[in-house]
Design a protein around this motif. Structure first.
Motif, mmCIF file in Angstrom:
data_model
loop_
_atom_site.group_PDB
_atom_site.id
_atom_site.type_symbol
_atom_site.label_atom_id
_atom_site.label_comp_id
_atom_site.label_asym_id
_atom_site.label_seq_id
_atom_site.Cartn_x
_atom_site.Cartn_y
_atom_site.Cartn_z
ATOM 1 N N ARG A 229 20.488 -7.910 -16.505
ATOM 2 C CA ARG A 229 20.577 -8.509 -15.166
ATOM 3 C C ARG A 229 20.789 -10.003 -15.314
ATOM 4 O O ARG A 229 19.826 -10.758 -15.505
ATOM 5 N N PRO A 230 22.024 -10.483 -15.219
ATOM 6 C CA PRO A 230 22.279 -11.924 -15.429
ATOM 7 C C PRO A 230 21.490 -12.822 -14.501
ATOM 8 O O PRO A 230 21.065 -13.912 -14.902
ATOM 9 N N TRP A 231 21.286 -12.391 -13.244
ATOM 10 C CA TRP A 231 20.512 -13.227 -12.333
ATOM 11 C C TRP A 231 19.084 -13.405 -12.825
ATOM 12 O O TRP A 231 18.478 -14.470 -12.643
ATOM 13 N N LEU A 232 18.539 -12.376 -13.475
ATOM 14 C CA LEU A 232 17.152 -12.415 -13.930
ATOM 15 C C LEU A 232 16.984 -13.339 -15.124
ATOM 16 O O LEU A 232 16.183 -14.284 -15.095
ATOM 17 N N TRP A 233 17.757 -13.074 -16.199
ATOM 18 C CA TRP A 233 17.560 -13.934 -17.370
ATOM 19 C C TRP A 233 18.102 -15.338 -17.153
ATOM 20 O O TRP A 233 17.613 -16.299 -17.743
ATOM 21 N N GLY A 234 19.094 -15.474 -16.255
ATOM 22 C CA GLY A 234 19.601 -16.807 -15.974
ATOM 23 C C GLY A 234 18.544 -17.694 -15.324
ATOM 24 O O GLY A 234 18.343 -18.848 -15.718
ATOM 25 N N ILE A 235 17.839 -17.150 -14.336
ATOM 26 C CA ILE A 235 16.820 -17.950 -13.655
ATOM 27 C C ILE A 235 15.599 -18.153 -14.542
ATOM 28 O O ILE A 235 14.970 -19.217 -14.516
ATOM 29 N N VAL A 236 15.257 -17.179 -15.365
ATOM 30 C CA VAL A 236 14.132 -17.371 -16.284
ATOM 31 C C VAL A 236 14.451 -18.471 -17.295
ATOM 32 O O VAL A 236 13.602 -19.320 -17.606
ATOM 33 N N ALA A 400 23.578 -25.233 -13.205
ATOM 34 C CA ALA A 400 24.186 -24.273 -14.134
ATOM 35 C C ALA A 400 23.920 -22.840 -13.696
ATOM 36 O O ALA A 400 24.808 -21.979 -13.769
ATOM 37 N N VAL A 401 22.697 -22.542 -13.231
ATOM 38 C CA VAL A 401 22.387 -21.165 -12.872
ATOM 39 C C VAL A 401 23.139 -20.737 -11.610
ATOM 40 O O VAL A 401 23.361 -19.539 -11.390
ATOM 41 N N LEU A 402 23.585 -21.694 -10.810
ATOM 42 C CA LEU A 402 24.383 -21.350 -9.630
ATOM 43 C C LEU A 402 25.781 -20.850 -9.998
ATOM 44 O O LEU A 402 26.484 -20.293 -9.151
ATOM 45 N N THR A 403 26.175 -21.035 -11.255
ATOM 46 C CA THR A 403 27.474 -20.501 -11.694
ATOM 47 C C THR A 403 27.409 -19.002 -11.973
ATOM 48 O O THR A 403 28.441 -18.365 -12.161
ATOM 49 N N VAL A 404 26.215 -18.440 -12.016
ATOM 50 C CA VAL A 404 26.061 -16.994 -12.237
ATOM 51 C C VAL A 404 26.372 -16.276 -10.924
ATOM 52 O O VAL A 404 25.687 -16.484 -9.925
ATOM 53 N N PRO A 405 27.402 -15.429 -10.886
ATOM 54 C CA PRO A 405 27.799 -14.810 -9.612
ATOM 55 C C PRO A 405 26.674 -14.066 -8.905
ATOM 56 O O PRO A 405 26.532 -14.145 -7.679
ATOM 57 N N ASP A 406 25.845 -13.320 -9.674
ATOM 58 C CA ASP A 406 24.791 -12.541 -9.042
ATOM 59 C C ASP A 406 23.733 -13.412 -8.377
ATOM 60 O O ASP A 406 23.090 -12.989 -7.417
ATOM 61 N N GLY A 423 21.942 -1.602 -14.498
ATOM 62 C CA GLY A 423 22.532 -1.915 -13.202
ATOM 63 C C GLY A 423 22.437 -3.376 -12.861
ATOM 64 O O GLY A 423 21.454 -4.025 -13.140
ATOM 65 N N ALA A 424 23.460 -3.901 -12.249
ATOM 66 C CA ALA A 424 23.413 -5.264 -11.721
ATOM 67 C C ALA A 424 22.972 -5.200 -10.281
ATOM 68 O O ALA A 424 23.112 -4.175 -9.626
ATOM 69 N N PRO A 425 22.415 -6.295 -9.748
ATOM 70 C CA PRO A 425 22.021 -6.280 -8.347
ATOM 71 C C PRO A 425 23.216 -6.116 -7.439
ATOM 72 O O PRO A 425 24.306 -6.592 -7.723
ATOM 73 N N ALA A 426 23.005 -5.446 -6.335
ATOM 74 C CA ALA A 426 24.101 -5.238 -5.402
ATOM 75 C C ALA A 426 24.476 -6.548 -4.751
ATOM 76 O O ALA A 426 23.643 -7.225 -4.176
ATOM 77 N N ALA A 427 25.739 -6.934 -4.844
ATOM 78 C CA ALA A 427 26.197 -8.188 -4.253
ATOM 79 C C ALA A 427 26.666 -7.947 -2.835
ATOM 80 O O ALA A 427 27.084 -6.850 -2.473
ATOM 81 N N GLU A 428 26.601 -8.993 -2.055
ATOM 82 C CA GLU A 428 27.041 -8.878 -0.665
ATOM 83 C C GLU A 428 28.559 -8.689 -0.631
ATOM 84 O O GLU A 428 29.308 -9.394 -1.296
ATOM 85 N N GLN A 429 28.989 -7.709 0.151
ATOM 86 C CA GLN A 429 30.413 -7.492 0.322
ATOM 87 C C GLN A 429 30.901 -8.258 1.541
ATOM 88 O O GLN A 429 30.199 -8.395 2.528
ATOM 89 N N ASP A 430 32.127 -8.780 1.476
ATOM 90 C CA ASP A 430 32.660 -9.581 2.572
ATOM 91 C C ASP A 430 32.877 -8.745 3.827
ATOM 92 O O ASP A 430 32.784 -9.234 4.936
ATOM 93 N N SER A 431 33.188 -7.469 3.671
ATOM 94 C CA SER A 431 33.572 -6.666 4.829
ATOM 95 C C SER A 431 32.579 -5.590 5.209
ATOM 96 O O SER A 431 32.739 -4.935 6.226
ATOM 97 N N ALA A 432 31.551 -5.352 4.371
ATOM 98 C CA ALA A 432 30.618 -4.268 4.675
ATOM 99 C C ALA A 432 29.260 -4.601 4.086
ATOM 100 O O ALA A 432 29.163 -5.298 3.091
#
Length: 441
Positions: A229-236, A400-406, A423-432
């Motif tokens: 999970r890139p968002w997890l280890w990136g923020i840690v 730097a951590v804001l460059t991580v898409p998740d 699994g990666a976290p579900a990202a917000e979709q632009d249309s749904a």
């Protein structure tokens, strides 16, 4: 949309909100009790060393003796808490902390405690904390529904932070009136009472865990959850730096600036108390605010943590420094509630504690090193340069951590969608809206 406030007709006879179940209430009450005792005991342990003729270096050794076992045993504590019933791990850790603090208190009150004895006892307390923290976080997560997670975590953190502020103030007053030994005794009693409350947790509806594949296998499973999970280890990773430099600024540079430029310890104590008040204000805000992009909003709120170091580098007058501390406390609490909500939403329940352990481990791992090198860095580059360096590092790693898409895309969902190990976290979709929402546990 936030649920409507609880009306009097929906308030149970206990007086607590309808969403705050018995286990949540017991966990919050126990956390308040231990924080009241522990924050005073941290001050008391330092004064116990000094009153015994110890030096500032001896105080540092006792503090390091508490931190080192915390770093060493956190990962094992997380694996144990996901293997054994979490409430039992918590009670056992409370018992160890109670005994170690009680013996420490007896030594201070009745004799001439040796430095090695104080280091050993604080090391035992740190070991208990290493096993307690992942179990406690996992237990709290398991008692909160997705619908009310934001409000529940905000209220919990508000209560704990308020207890920390009150505990430090009360501890200082009790030390002045009765001595450090009695404050350590109060902390031991607080651990005992909190252990009783945690032993009363209702675990009848908690699913039993299978035996698993052994401790090492459990640690590997936790590592898979963490690294995929890139968002997890990136923020840690971000917070391994943020906690280290902010800790060095608060523990080393802040008191020195207060002594030389602000008029002594009282203004610095006031500034620190305003930071604590800010965390309570942030928790109150998060009781009603549920931002959609959890980690984006949370990470943006880490930038103000650079302001106290910059304010000390100038240095700002006391009133301005207090304002900066209040703002940074409010902002970091917004991050904290969003972070807990994201973990609750994304991590499978049976792996809460192991992931929490990797989170804790990464966040505190550089803190002992940072506080140890703070003095030499000041000697080499000057205090102002060192403080500006602390502020700059907070800004750089947060950007730097804001460059991580998740980190930018992870969104709040109405139910706990637990991704699999890879699994990666579900990202917000632009249309749904995000799909795959599961029912609450």
């Amino acid at each position: 949309m936030s649920p409507p406030p609880t009306s009097p007709s929906r308030m149970p006879a206990s007086g607590r909100p309808a969403w705050a179940g018995r286990n949540y209430t017991l966990l919050t009450a126990a956390a308040v009790i231990t924080n009241l005792g522990s924050h005073g005991a941290l001050i008391a342990s330092a004064f116990a060393v000094l009153e015994d003729g110890g030096s500032a270096g001896d105080v540092g050794l006792v503090a390091a003796a508490r931190t080192l076992p915390l770093v060493l045993f956190l990962l094992i504590g997380g694996a144990v808490a996901d293997r054994l019933p979490r409430h039992r791990v918590m009670v056992a850790a409370n018992a160890l902390n109670c005994v170690s603090q009680a013996v420490f208190a007896v030594l201070v009150l009745t004799g001439d405690p040796q430095l090695w004895q104080m280091m050993l006892l604080t090391a035992l307390c740190g070991t208990g904390t290493a096993f307690f923290n992942p179990a406690a976080e996992g237990m709290l997560f398991a008692t909160v529904s997705a619908e009310h997670a934001n409000r529940a975590f905000a209220l919990f953190r508000m209560a704990v932070n308020g207890a920390g502020i009150g505990g430090a103030a009360l501890g200082g007053a009790l030390i002045a009136a009765f001595g450090a030994g009695w404050v350590l005794a109060v902390d031991a009693a607080a651990f005992a009472l909190a252990g009783v409350l945690r032993a009363a947790l209702d675990v009848s509806r908690v699913a039993e865990r299978g035996p698993g594949g052994g401790l090492l296998a459990d640690l590997r499973e936790g590592w898979v959850e963490f690294r995929t999970r890139p968002w997890l280890w990136g923020i840690v990773l971000q917070f391994s730096v943020v906690v280290a430099v902010v800790g060095a600024a608060d523990a080393v540079y802040g008191p020195l600036v207060a002594r030389d430029r602000l008029g002594g310890p009282a203004p610095w104590g006031l500034a620190l108390s305003l930071f604590g008040v800010g965390t309570i204000a942030g928790a109150v805000l998060m009781m009603v605010w549920k931002p959609r992009r959890l980690l984006l909003v949370g990470t943006l709120c880490v930038f103000p943590l650079a302001l106290p170091s910059a304010g000390l580098a100038v240095p700002l007058p006391v009133w301005a420094l207090c304002a900066v501390m209040f703002l940074s406390g409010t902002a970091i609490e917004v991050f904290g509630v969003n972070w807990m909500t994201a973990l609750h939403q994304e991590i499978p329940e049976e792996k809460f504690s192991r992931v929490s352990a990797y989170d804790w481990f990464g966040s505190v791992s550089l803190l002992p090193l940072a506080t140890a090198v703070a003095g030499p860095v000041e000697s080499a580059f000057g205090r102002a340069t060192a403080l500006w360096g602390c502020a700059t590092l907070v800004v750089v790693v947060t950007a730097a951590v804001l460059t991580v898409p998740d980190v930018r895309r992870l969104t709040r969902r109405p139910g706990p969608s637990k991704a699999g190990p890879a699994g990666a976290p579900a990202a917000e979709q632009d249309s749904a809206p995000a799909a795959g929402v599961r029912a609450a546990d």
